[in-house]
Motif scaffolding. Structure first.
Motif, PDB file in Angstrom:
ATOM      1  N   ALA A 370       0.817  -1.213   0.000  1.00 24.33           N
ATOM      2  CA  ALA A 370       0.000   0.000   0.000  1.00 24.33           C
ATOM      3  C   ALA A 370       0.850   1.263   0.000  1.00 24.33           C
ATOM      4  N   PHE A 371       2.151   1.111   0.295  1.00 25.70           N
ATOM      5  CA  PHE A 371       3.037   2.271   0.296  1.00 25.70           C
ATOM      6  C   PHE A 371       3.443   2.692  -1.119  1.00 25.70           C
ATOM      7  N   PHE A 372       3.054   1.893  -2.115  1.00 28.63           N
ATOM      8  CA  PHE A 372       3.355   2.275  -3.500  1.00 28.63           C
ATOM      9  C   PHE A 372       2.643   3.587  -3.810  1.00 28.63           C
ATOM     10  N   ARG A 373       3.365   4.526  -4.381  1.00 31.59           N
ATOM     11  CA  ARG A 373       2.809   5.875  -4.590  1.00 31.59           C
ATOM     12  C   ARG A 373       3.113   6.346  -5.996  1.00 31.59           C
ATOM     13  N   GLU A 374       2.063   6.703  -6.734  1.00 32.07           N
ATOM     14  CA  GLU A 374       2.217   7.261  -8.069  1.00 32.07           C
ATOM     15  C   GLU A 374       2.121   8.777  -7.998  1.00 32.07           C
ATOM     16  N   SER A 375       2.537   9.421  -9.063  1.00 27.59           N
ATOM     17  CA  SER A 375       2.418  10.875  -9.133  1.00 27.59           C
ATOM     18  C   SER A 375       0.956  11.267  -9.296  1.00 27.59           C
ATOM     19  N   THR A 376       0.562  12.308  -8.570  1.00 27.04           N
ATOM     20  CA  THR A 376      -0.805  12.837  -8.702  1.00 27.04           C
ATOM     21  C   THR A 376      -0.732  14.358  -8.743  1.00 27.04           C
ATOM     22  N   SER A 377      -1.713  14.954  -9.402  1.00 26.14           N
ATOM     23  CA  SER A 377      -1.766  16.419  -9.505  1.00 26.14           C
ATOM     24  C   SER A 377      -3.176  16.905  -9.209  1.00 26.14           C
ATOM     25  N   VAL A 378      -3.239  18.012  -8.500  1.00 30.02           N
ATOM     26  CA  VAL A 378      -4.501  18.724  -8.272  1.00 30.02           C
ATOM     27  C   VAL A 378      -4.246  20.190  -8.607  1.00 30.02           C
ATOM     28  N   GLY A 379      -4.781  20.652  -9.717  1.00 30.91           N
ATOM     29  CA  GLY A 379      -4.491  22.012 -10.155  1.00 30.91           C
ATOM     30  C   GLY A 379      -3.018  22.151 -10.471  1.00 30.91           C
ATOM     31  N   HIS A 380      -2.376  23.133  -9.838  1.00 30.26           N
ATOM     32  CA  HIS A 380      -0.945  23.353 -10.058  1.00 30.26           C
ATOM     33  C   HIS A 380      -0.090  22.579  -9.059  1.00 30.26           C
ATOM     34  N   ALA A 381      -0.746  21.909  -8.105  1.00 31.73           N
ATOM     35  CA  ALA A 381       0.000  21.165  -7.073  1.00 31.73           C
ATOM     36  C   ALA A 381       0.248  19.734  -7.542  1.00 31.73           C
ATOM     37  N   THR A 382       1.475  19.254  -7.338  1.00 35.81           N
ATOM     38  CA  THR A 382       1.854  17.906  -7.756  1.00 35.81           C
ATOM     39  C   THR A 382       2.479  17.151  -6.586  1.00 35.81           C
ATOM     40  N   ALA A 383       2.003  15.941  -6.378  1.00 34.66           N
ATOM     41  CA  ALA A 383       2.643  15.039  -5.411  1.00 34.66           C
ATOM     42  C   ALA A 383       3.398  13.993  -6.223  1.00 34.66           C
ATOM     43  N   HIS A 384       4.695  14.028  -6.130  1.00 34.43           N
ATOM     44  CA  HIS A 384       5.517  13.143  -6.952  1.00 34.43           C
ATOM     45  C   HIS A 384       5.443  11.704  -6.460  1.00 34.43           C
ATOM     46  N   SER A 385       5.682  10.784  -7.378  1.00 34.71           N
ATOM     47  CA  SER A 385       5.776   9.373  -6.995  1.00 34.71           C
ATOM     48  C   SER A 385       6.970   9.188  -6.063  1.00 34.71           C
ATOM     49  N   MET A 386       6.997   8.060  -5.379  1.00 38.32           N
ATOM     50  CA  MET A 386       8.107   7.806  -4.464  1.00 38.32           C
ATOM     51  C   MET A 386       9.424   7.770  -5.220  1.00 38.32           C
ATOM     52  N   GLY A 387       9.429   7.168  -6.395  1.00 40.13           N
ATOM     53  CA  GLY A 387      10.653   7.119  -7.191  1.00 40.13           C
ATOM     54  C   GLY A 387      11.138   8.502  -7.576  1.00 40.13           C
ATOM     55  N   GLU A 388      10.201   9.369  -8.019  1.00 35.78           N
ATOM     56  CA  GLU A 388      10.565  10.734  -8.404  1.00 35.78           C
ATOM     57  C   GLU A 388      11.039  11.539  -7.196  1.00 35.78           C
ATOM     58  N   LEU A 389      10.339  11.371  -6.069  1.00 35.64           N
ATOM     59  CA  LEU A 389      10.714  12.096  -4.854  1.00 35.64           C
ATOM     60  C   LEU A 389      12.120  11.718  -4.408  1.00 35.64           C
ATOM     61  N   LEU A 390      12.422  10.427  -4.474  1.00 35.95           N
ATOM     62  CA  LEU A 390      13.765   9.979  -4.089  1.00 35.95           C
ATOM     63  C   LEU A 390      14.821  10.516  -5.056  1.00 35.95           C
ATOM     64  N   SER A 391      14.519  10.533  -6.335  1.00 38.56           N
ATOM     65  CA  SER A 391      15.482  11.048  -7.321  1.00 38.56           C
ATOM     66  C   SER A 391      15.769  12.528  -7.079  1.00 38.56           C
ATOM     67  N   ARG A 392      14.733  13.290  -6.771  1.00 43.72           N
ATOM     68  CA  ARG A 392      14.920  14.710  -6.494  1.00 43.72           C
ATOM     69  C   ARG A 392      15.769  14.919  -5.242  1.00 43.72           C
ATOM     70  N   CYS A 393      15.467  14.130  -4.201  1.00 44.75           N
ATOM     71  CA  CYS A 393      16.216  14.274  -2.952  1.00 44.75           C
ATOM     72  C   CYS A 393      17.656  13.774  -3.110  1.00 44.75           C
ATOM     73  N   ALA A 394      17.855  12.770  -3.964  1.00 48.29           N
ATOM     74  CA  ALA A 394      19.220  12.280  -4.208  1.00 48.29           C
ATOM     75  C   ALA A 394      20.070  13.374  -4.847  1.00 48.29           C
ATOM     76  N   ALA A 395      19.471  14.133  -5.770  1.00 51.34           N
ATOM     77  CA  ALA A 395      20.201  15.235  -6.402  1.00 51.34           C
ATOM     78  C   ALA A 395      20.548  16.310  -5.376  1.00 51.34           C
ATOM     79  N   ILE A 396      19.609  16.583  -4.473  1.00 51.61           N
ATOM     80  CA  ILE A 396      19.860  17.574  -3.414  1.00 51.61           C
ATOM     81  C   ILE A 396      20.949  17.085  -2.474  1.00 51.61           C
ATOM     82  N   GLU A 397      20.929  15.774  -2.143  1.00 49.61           N
ATOM     83  CA  GLU A 397      21.887  15.223  -1.196  1.00 49.61           C
ATOM     84  C   GLU A 397      23.329  15.388  -1.680  1.00 49.61           C
ATOM     85  N   LYS A 398      23.529  15.381  -2.992  1.00 53.75           N
ATOM     86  CA  LYS A 398      24.889  15.512  -3.517  1.00 53.75           C
ATOM     87  C   LYS A 398      25.529  16.837  -3.121  1.00 53.75           C
ATOM     88  N   GLY A 399      24.702  17.838  -2.826  1.00 59.87           N
ATOM     89  CA  GLY A 399      25.253  19.116  -2.403  1.00 59.87           C
ATOM     90  C   GLY A 399      25.292  19.279  -0.899  1.00 59.87           C
TER      91      GLY A 399
END
Length: 546
Positions: A370-399
């Motif tokens: 049940a922890f599987f999470r897909e990307s969803t959008s409501v208007g201009h707000a977007t909740a990224h999938s778990m994979g996308e969220l991790l990829s974004r945070c991985a890029a931030i972690e490098k700095g």
């Protein structure tokens, strides 16, 4: 209710019936006339019936008397395992007979040595009653070793079959011969299980023969014992390290302080643990257990370690009084800060918190789909999938480099800290992940290991929360002393890692969801932090408390 005499009587007859079936199968295979098949099939029914009788008598004895001593209970459980193995051996012989109808006695003899195979089987079956009655470890080991002989016979025979097939041999004869070899190999596997059941009846612990022989060699190298008899072995439950761990004493050893910890696992992991143990001893003498011996066997290795008296920190928190918990926390704080000060090196280094989550993502989803999470959008707000969220945070972690490194434990759970109340000292165990790294890794693992202790009444939770609050402040003060501007950002990522990956060990759905939600909240907070001046990043302290 079954009597002890009745159970033993039926058990002896079952062993004899399978022995008789083995002798009859051998004679049938070696008899060019192939007579007596019907009688052999009838004996299979007799074996099945006796197995049911003995199994029912064991169940009746186990559940009919709540005051059975431990050794008697272990013997009954061992008999249940043995009778299942005996029944399956009888089934193997029936399948051997069916396959033998497709080839002659000389054809089979050309492939394998039937006499040698059944001689080995006899050596596995004949001593069962005596080994169980006398309770001698060597008797159980001798039975287990029969499997090696039958494996060798199978390997040699199957090699001949494959060679004959490649040379144009008749598959109508060769395939049944290979099937017979496979059944004899299965008999070896069942005899091994029977031998290990006998070892269980003696030791009171489930241990495979290879593991026991490694234990014996490891003990012998350390000078504890050259004899397999009289070894007292008790498995330590609850480990998730992938290693077998137990407390062991040699024959005649009475004082608890003279016990040893036996640990067996993958070769590289055990090598790392031994090397890390040596480094810890050089850095902080007495903090970790001494290594008495190291033994390798193929891709496995085993360590014999000093037994450290005391209780793990999670046990102290669960069951000790407030004063002892306070003393344990005081000792741990002193020790941890002394280690960090002693090993601290001002050398900026990268961290890998997000890659650790990504590596364990499949394991978490296997337990909590049940922890599987897909990307969803409501208007201009977007909740990224778990994979996308991790990829974004991985890029931030490098700095987000850690400004200093320390020699970390690497798996700094409360179960890997031992507190000795008598000496008021803490000790570290399970050290194969130790390395020079960001201190925030140990800080986050420790805080989450406190958080996920399964204690939910108000008094116990208050005790846990006090511990979390105390050590969070200790870690923050250390960061300030070392001018660690990115501490809060790295802690957010490290805690997200620990919260998320810990859910794979938690089957309480509500509690697991609580940890999961905390991980997602922290990841999104890091992702949404636009100002890359991490010194102004606000870490949400309230997330640490349940």
């Amino acid at each position: 209710m079954a009597t002890v005499e009745g159970l033993d009587h039926h058990f002896r007859f079952l062993v004899l019936a399978v022995e008789t079936q083995a002798h009859a199968t051998r004679r049938y295979l070696l008899d060019p006339g192939r007579k007596g098949l019907a009688k052999l099939h009838a004996r299979e029914e007799y074996i099945d019936n006796l197995k049911t009788v003995v199994d029912n008598e064991c169940i009746g004895a186990i559940h009919g008397d709540g005051s059975l001593p431990r050794d008697r209970l272990n013997r009954l459980r061992a008999i249940q395992g043995i009778v299942m193995g005996l029944e399956r051996i009888g089934d193997c012989f029936v399948r051997v007979l069916r396959q033998s109808e497709h080839l002659s006695c000389p054809d089979l003899q050309a492939i394998t040595d039937v006499e040698a195979a059944f001689s080995a089987i006899s050596r596995g079956l004949a001593p069962i009653q005596r080994a169980l009655l006398k309770g001698k470890v060597e008797g159980g080991l001798a039975i287990c070793r029969v499997e090696t002989v039958l494996n060798r016979i199978y390997a040699e025979g199957s090699h001949r079959v494959m060679g004959a097939l490649e040379g144009g041999g008749n598959p109508r004869h060769l395939i049944p011969a290979l099937c017979i070899l496979q059944e004899l190999e299965r008999v070896g596997g069942e005899i091994l299980i029977i031998g290990e059941a006998i070892l269980f009846s003696i030791l009171g612990e489930h241990i495979k023969v290879g593991q026991f022989e490694a234990l014996q060699k490891t003990l012998s190298k350390s000078g504890v014992s050259n004899s397999v008899e009289g070894i007292d072995y008790r498995a330590i439950d609850g480990t998730r390290s992938g290693c077998r761990i137990g407390k062991v004493k040699g024959p005649g050893v009475v004082p608890e302080a003279q016990s040893r910890i036996y640990k067996e696992g993958p070769l590289e992991k055990m090598r790392r643990e031994r090397a890390n143990n040596s480094r810890w001893q050089a850095c902080c003498p007495g903090l970790v257990p001494d290594v008495y011996s190291f033994h390798t066997e193929g891709e496995k290795a085993s360590l014999l370690l000093e037994y450290l008296p005391g209780d793990t920190l999670d046990e102290v928190i669960r069951s000790a009084g407030d004063a002892e918990v306070q003393s344990a926390f005081d000792s741990l704080e002193r020790t941890l800060l002394a280690i960090w000060d002693r090993t601290c090196v001002a050398a900026p280094g990268a961290t890998d918190y997000i890659p650790q989550v990504q590596a364990r993502l499949a394991d978490v989803l296997a337990v909590h789909p049940a922890f599987f999470r897909e990307s969803t959008s409501v208007g201009h707000a977007t909740a990224h999938s778990m994979g996308e969220l991790l990829s974004r945070c991985a890029a931030i972690e490098k700095g987000l480099q850690a400004p200093v490194s320390v020699f970390i434990h690497g798996d700094f759970n409360t179960s890997n800290v031992v507190y000795n109340h008598a000496t008021d000292h803490v000790h570290f165990i399970d050290l194969h992940r130790s390395r020079d790294f960001d201190y925030v890794q140990d800080a986050s693992v420790f805080l989450v290991s406190l958080f996920r202790l399964p204690m939910f009444n108000t008094r116990c939770r208050h005790r846990i929360n006090r511990g979390i609050d105390r050590f969070y402040k200790v870690f923050r003060v250390f960061s300030e002393q070392h001018k660690d501007a990115s501490f809060s950002g790295r802690l957010a990522l490290a805690l997200a890692r620990s919260f998320y990956t810990s859910t794979r060990f938690e089957l309480n759905a509500d509690f697991a969801r609580s940890m999961h939600n905390r991980a997602i909240f922290l990841l999104e907070k890091v992702q949404d932090f636009d100002d890359r001046n991490w010194s102004v990043f606000r870490f949400p302290e309230e997330i640490l408390f349940y």
